[in-house]
Structure formats: C-alpha cells, structure tokens
Scaffold this motif. Structure first.
Motif, PDB file in Angstrom:
ATOM      1  N   SER A   1     -39.020  74.084 -18.951  1.00 45.29           N
ATOM      2  CA  SER A   1     -37.670  74.499 -19.348  1.00 45.29           C
ATOM      3  C   SER A   1     -37.012  75.449 -18.350  1.00 45.29           C
ATOM      4  O   SER A   1     -35.866  75.850 -18.558  1.00 45.29           O
ATOM      5  N   THR A   2     -37.695  75.801 -17.287  1.00 41.58           N
ATOM      6  CA  THR A   2     -37.139  76.737 -16.311  1.00 41.58           C
ATOM      7  C   THR A   2     -35.983  76.104 -15.551  1.00 41.58           C
ATOM      8  O   THR A   2     -36.046  74.938 -15.147  1.00 41.58           O
ATOM      9  N   VAL A   3     -34.929  76.877 -15.355  1.00 43.45           N
ATOM     10  CA  VAL A   3     -33.756  76.434 -14.602  1.00 43.45           C
ATOM     11  C   VAL A   3     -33.487  77.440 -13.501  1.00 43.45           C
ATOM     12  O   VAL A   3     -33.461  78.648 -13.736  1.00 43.45           O
ATOM     13  N   CYS A   4     -33.296  76.943 -12.292  1.00 47.15           N
ATOM     14  CA  CYS A   4     -32.943  77.790 -11.146  1.00 47.15           C
ATOM     15  C   CYS A   4     -31.545  77.407 -10.681  1.00 47.15           C
ATOM     16  O   CYS A   4     -31.274  76.228 -10.426  1.00 47.15           O
ATOM     17  N   ASP A   5     -30.649  78.391 -10.592  1.00 50.15           N
ATOM     18  CA  ASP A   5     -29.263  78.145 -10.215  1.00 50.15           C
ATOM     19  C   ASP A   5     -29.054  78.573  -8.772  1.00 50.15           C
ATOM     20  O   ASP A   5     -29.188  79.747  -8.428  1.00 50.15           O
ATOM     21  N   LEU A   6     -28.718  77.600  -7.920  1.00 50.72           N
ATOM     22  CA  LEU A   6     -28.448  77.873  -6.510  1.00 50.72           C
ATOM     23  C   LEU A   6     -26.975  77.783  -6.169  1.00 50.72           C
ATOM     24  O   LEU A   6     -26.568  78.190  -5.084  1.00 50.72           O
ATOM     25  N   LYS A   7     -26.156  77.267  -7.078  1.00 53.45           N
ATOM     26  CA  LYS A   7     -24.775  76.919  -6.730  1.00 53.45           C
ATOM     27  C   LYS A   7     -23.781  78.049  -6.963  1.00 53.45           C
ATOM     28  O   LYS A   7     -22.781  78.137  -6.283  1.00 53.45           O
ATOM     29  N   LYS A   8     -24.063  78.890  -7.940  1.00 56.91           N
ATOM     30  CA  LYS A   8     -23.084  79.914  -8.280  1.00 56.91           C
ATOM     31  C   LYS A   8     -23.027  81.005  -7.216  1.00 56.91           C
ATOM     32  O   LYS A   8     -24.032  81.382  -6.632  1.00 56.91           O
ATOM     33  N   SER A   9     -21.823  81.513  -7.004  1.00 52.79           N
ATOM     34  CA  SER A   9     -21.646  82.609  -6.055  1.00 52.79           C
ATOM     35  C   SER A   9     -22.095  83.912  -6.695  1.00 52.79           C
ATOM     36  O   SER A   9     -22.301  84.007  -7.900  1.00 52.79           O
ATOM     37  N   LYS A  10     -22.232  84.946  -5.863  1.00 51.03           N
ATOM     38  CA  LYS A  10     -22.686  86.239  -6.369  1.00 51.03           C
ATOM     39  C   LYS A  10     -21.685  86.810  -7.376  1.00 51.03           C
ATOM     40  O   LYS A  10     -22.075  87.400  -8.386  1.00 51.03           O
ATOM     41  N   ASP A  11     -20.390  86.643  -7.123  1.00 50.67           N
ATOM     42  CA  ASP A  11     -19.376  87.166  -8.039  1.00 50.67           C
ATOM     43  C   ASP A  11     -19.456  86.473  -9.395  1.00 50.67           C
ATOM     44  O   ASP A  11     -19.333  87.104 -10.450  1.00 50.67           O
ATOM     45  N   THR A  12     -19.656  85.152  -9.381  1.00 43.84           N
ATOM     46  CA  THR A  12     -19.778  84.419 -10.632  1.00 43.84           C
ATOM     47  C   THR A  12     -21.012  84.843 -11.405  1.00 43.84           C
ATOM     48  O   THR A  12     -20.990  85.005 -12.623  1.00 43.84           O
ATOM     49  N   LEU A  13     -22.114  85.054 -10.666  1.00 45.89           N
ATOM     50  CA  LEU A  13     -23.342  85.490 -11.310  1.00 45.89           C
ATOM     51  C   LEU A  13     -23.197  86.889 -11.884  1.00 45.89           C
ATOM     52  O   LEU A  13     -23.778  87.211 -12.920  1.00 45.89           O
ATOM     53  N   LEU A  14     -22.421  87.733 -11.224  1.00 52.78           N
ATOM     54  CA  LEU A  14     -22.192  89.079 -11.722  1.00 52.78           C
ATOM     55  C   LEU A  14     -21.519  89.033 -13.084  1.00 52.78           C
ATOM     56  O   LEU A  14     -21.870  89.786 -13.997  1.00 52.78           O
ATOM     57  N   ASN A  15     -20.556  88.138 -13.231  1.00 48.81           N
ATOM     58  CA  ASN A  15     -19.897  87.979 -14.526  1.00 48.81           C
ATOM     59  C   ASN A  15     -20.848  87.397 -15.567  1.00 48.81           C
ATOM     60  O   ASN A  15     -20.726  87.678 -16.759  1.00 48.81           O
TER      61      ASN A  15
END
Length: 466
Positions: free
Chosen positions: A278-292
């Motif tokens: 079930s682990t998911v790794c997100d490589l696509k989002k930018s740092k600003d999006t991840l901050l939100n």
C-alpha cells in the motif's frame, strides 16, 4: 537440424569428431586445416541458433495460451458503519470494529470519482474471501458491484468510525516513534512522512536484492526505507534514481504514504520503514504543493551535511555517533593472529569452556585492542582480512586459522569491526560483525571540519574510534 548440418560438414571436421581425442587431432593439424574447422564451427553455431530462434518465434505466434493477460486494480482500507437504533428520534452512526481491505478490479471512472479517502459510500454485490489476511477481512469489487456516495454528515460519521486523517510526520517524529517500538513489536504502524532523498543502496540478502532508500532533512536525522520486491526497470525506481542525480538537494523532496515503521536501528542510527503493497511514493508534486499538503515546512539539509552522513553510512558507523552501551565500532589492521582452545591470561572467564576462539591483536590510531572471534564468524573474518582470497584448507578451524595467520597479518587490509566489550581493563572485545573499511570515507570524515566532538573524543580515548 544438427544431423543435417553434420552431413554437409567438411571431411576434416568429421574426422576430428570421430577421433579418440578431438583436441589432440586438432592440435596436430596444419594451420589451414585448423582454420577450415574454426570457420565451419562458427557457421554451424550460427545456423543452429538461427533455426532455434525461428522455431520458437513460430511457436509463440501459434500458441495463444502464452499471451499475458493483465488487469489493473486499486486497493482500499474500509471501515463499516452501522445505525444505532437505541434512540427513537435520531439515528446515529457508530463505529463497527470490523474493518476490511477492498480490492477494486478494473475500476471505472465513476468508481474512481467516488472512492476518495474519507468518502462515505454504500457498496453492493461484493465478493468475500473465505480467509483473512493478517486478521483483516478481504473484499473484492467487480463489474457487477455498485458503489454510491451517501448523503450523511461526513465529519460526524468519520469521527465515529475512527477515520484517521492523514498526518505527515517529520523525520524527528519518525525517529522518536521508532525508538518507542520494541524490536519484536507486533504492532507496527503505517505512517506518512516527507524528506529529502540522500542515498540509494542495493543489498543482497540470500537470493533477493533489497533496495534501501535513505531520507534526511535539515536535522540530519535519517529514515531508511527498505523495498524488497521491486523491479529495477519500474518507472518509479528509475524516477528515484534520476532524483538522486540532481545536484540541487532541495529538488530531491519526496512524499511517502503508508510506510510501515519498525524499531530503531542503533547500528546505523536511523529509523527503519518497510515499503509495503500500500506504500505510495510521490515524485511529481513540487515542494510548494507538498508544503500545502503536509501543512508544515521541511527544510533541506546542507550539501556538507549530506556528504558527512553518506561517508558515515559508507563507513558503517552510526550517523548519530551513538551506540548501545558495551558496544563499539573500531577500525584498524591485524597485527597478530592466533587460534587457541583457551583464552590467555586473565581472559579465561570471558570465554565459554567449550568454545574455541581466535584471538586478534588489532591496532589503529596508536591503540591496541584484543578481539575474540567466535567460530561461526571465522570464515567471514578470513574472507575480509584476506581481501576475498580465502581458500578453505581443511575442516579443522583452529588448524586452518593458524595456517593462514601470516597471510592475514601481511595483507595490510583496513578492517571495520563491530565489537562487544568483554573486559574494559584488558581492552578485550568480542567480534559481532566484520567488514572491509572504506578508507576513503574514513579519511574524509577525519578531514571534515568539526567532526570530532567532545563525545567522540571520549570514545576515542576509551580504545575505540567511535
């Protein structure tokens, strides 16, 4: 095919195959005959390979049963809601202790729109597995399954059902939670975390290769994520390797969901997480999006700090430079090496009477220590100290060790030893693990400014480097 080729083979080639010793027959031939045989042998092999390839290609085209049929699926963790009829005026939702894993095969677009985290849905026509997996009910949804949204106050219902809203953990929180877990704890939580990719390593364990991902941030703390069943050609794995190649550390920002947290690794000085299904790794989002997304700032580490941590990992010392009591990591050369059935001098009480041990005098940094090597680690010790050129001479470990003692001393290989303290006054230790030391990383750590703290110096004066 082979028989047909042999019938048209040159006469000298046929005579060589009929000879008692084809090798002697070939060596006695003149260069022209040898060249004729070599040319035919190459042509013969090429024609056989071509015939076999054509045969299998034709068979694959005819055989339809070998076509690979795949189906995509999505997996969800679901919890049930029931109505409480104890109140005559209002119906209340309460939490059902039952939870299940829902697998949706070939999901439609409508199902994808409805099945969101925190959504309240009604599902009909589910298939139920006759057995549990990890004590959890297994459900499956197919084309006949209907999934509809429920018009219920979501906040109240989710609170009653015990829906845990996602909360991303910093590496400080991951390390603190890992230290609270016992090594044999059955309850290993699945958590979300964020950090910066520091290193990727592959470790062979038995017949499998395990992928190790190291995450860090400005605190310098580490999280090691282990991924065993992975495909090297997978796009996600390639994306992780491409991310690591970016020289800008701030662009290596990663977001992980559902990492199963295990107990703290004191030897490497890091929290340990397992990559599950079930682990998911997100490589696509930018740092600003991840901050939100995570609601907090995760600062990147400095380049110098990253290099320092990587050197410590390559060297095999704790990144925190702290080990459990009575254990240490030492680096040095083998100065003396002998095998004996009994310990010498005042060390008799350290060794079991029935245990034969190998004694090694190691020196490094102008300090001499004595290391006791149990028999089950003898082969590893000889392999490392001889640079992989270990040849087992006989079954007697004591005789074999004494036979190779001079070669071990003369090899001049810098060794890393993970030791357990046996006698503080006599500087005697018991070997727990041995490997070849990374001299380049060791030199880099010593050359880096500010790497020797007061605590390190204290350990150094107590007859061990770290």
């Amino acid at each position: 095919v082979v028989n047909d080729l042999d019938e048209v083979a040159p006469e000298v080639w046929q005579e060589m195959n009929e000879a008692v010793s084809p090798y002697i027959f070939y060596s006695n031939l003149d260069p022209e005959k040898q060249k004729e045989i070599d040319t035919w042998q190459s042509r013969r092999n090429a024609m056989i390979n071509d015939s076999v390839q054509k045969y299998f290609s034709k068979s694959l085209q005819i055989e339809t049963g070998m076509q690979r049929k795949c189906k995509c699926f999505l997996r969800f963790e679901v919890r049930a809601l029931t109505k409480d009829k104890s109140s005559s005026n209002e119906s209340k939702c309460k939490k059902n202790v039952n939870q299940a894993t829902l697998t949706v095969w070939d999901p439609t677009e409508n199902q994808l729109d409805v099945l969101k985290e925190g959504a309240l849905v009604q599902i009909k026509n589910l298939a139920v597995s006759p057995s549990l997996k990890d004590g959890i009910l297994q459900l499956s949804a197919y084309k006949r399954t209907t999934i509809e949204s429920l018009d219920i106050d979501s906040r109240k219902a989710l609170q009653l059902v015990g829906y845990p809203k996602r909360r991303f953990n910093t590496l400080v929180q991951m390390n603190l939670k890992a230290k609270k877990l016992e090594s044999d704890s059955p309850a290993c939580p699945e958590l979300d975390c964020a950090g910066y990719l520091l290193k990727i390593n592959e470790v062979k364990l038995f017949n499998k290769t395990r992928l190790l991902l190291y995450l860090t941030d400005a605190t310098g703390l580490l999280l090691r994520i282990e991924h065993e069943d992975y495909n090297k050609s997978d796009s996600l794995i390639r994306g992780l390797r491409n991310t690591l190649m970016d020289h800008d550390i701030s662009k290596r920002y990663l977001l992980f969901r559902d990492i199963r947290l295990f107990s703290y690794d004191h030897l490497e000085g890091c929290a340990v997480g397992i990559w599950t299904e079930s682990t998911v790794c997100d490589l696509k989002k930018s740092k600003d999006t991840l901050l939100n997304t995570i609601g907090q700032t995760v600062s990147p580490p400095t380049k110098e700090n990253c290099e320092f941590i990587v050197h410590k990992l390559d060297l095999g010392i704790p990144t925190t430079l702290r080990l459990p009591k009575t254990t240490c990591v030492a680096f040095g050369y083998i100065d003396n090496f002998y095998a004996s059935q009994t310990a010498r001098g005042s060390l008799d009480y350290c060794i079991k009477p029935s245990e034969s041990c190998i004694f090694v005098d190691c020196f490094g940094d102008d300090l001499m220590i004595q290391v006791v090597i149990p028999h089950h680690l003898l082969q590893s010790f000889l392999t490392v100290s001889l640079g992989g050129n270990f040849v087992h001479k006989n079954d007697d470990a004591i005789r074999n060790a004494n036979f190779l003692s001079r070669k071990v001393v003369d090899s001049g290989i810098l060794c890393r030893l993970f030791l357990q303290e046996l006698d503080r006054e006599s500087d005697c230790y018991k070997l727990l693990e041995i490997s070849r030391a990374n001299a380049s990383s060791l030199a880099s750590i010593h050359l880096m400014k500010g790497t020797i703290s007061a605590q390190q110096t204290k350990r150094k004066n107590s007859k061990s480097l770290f």
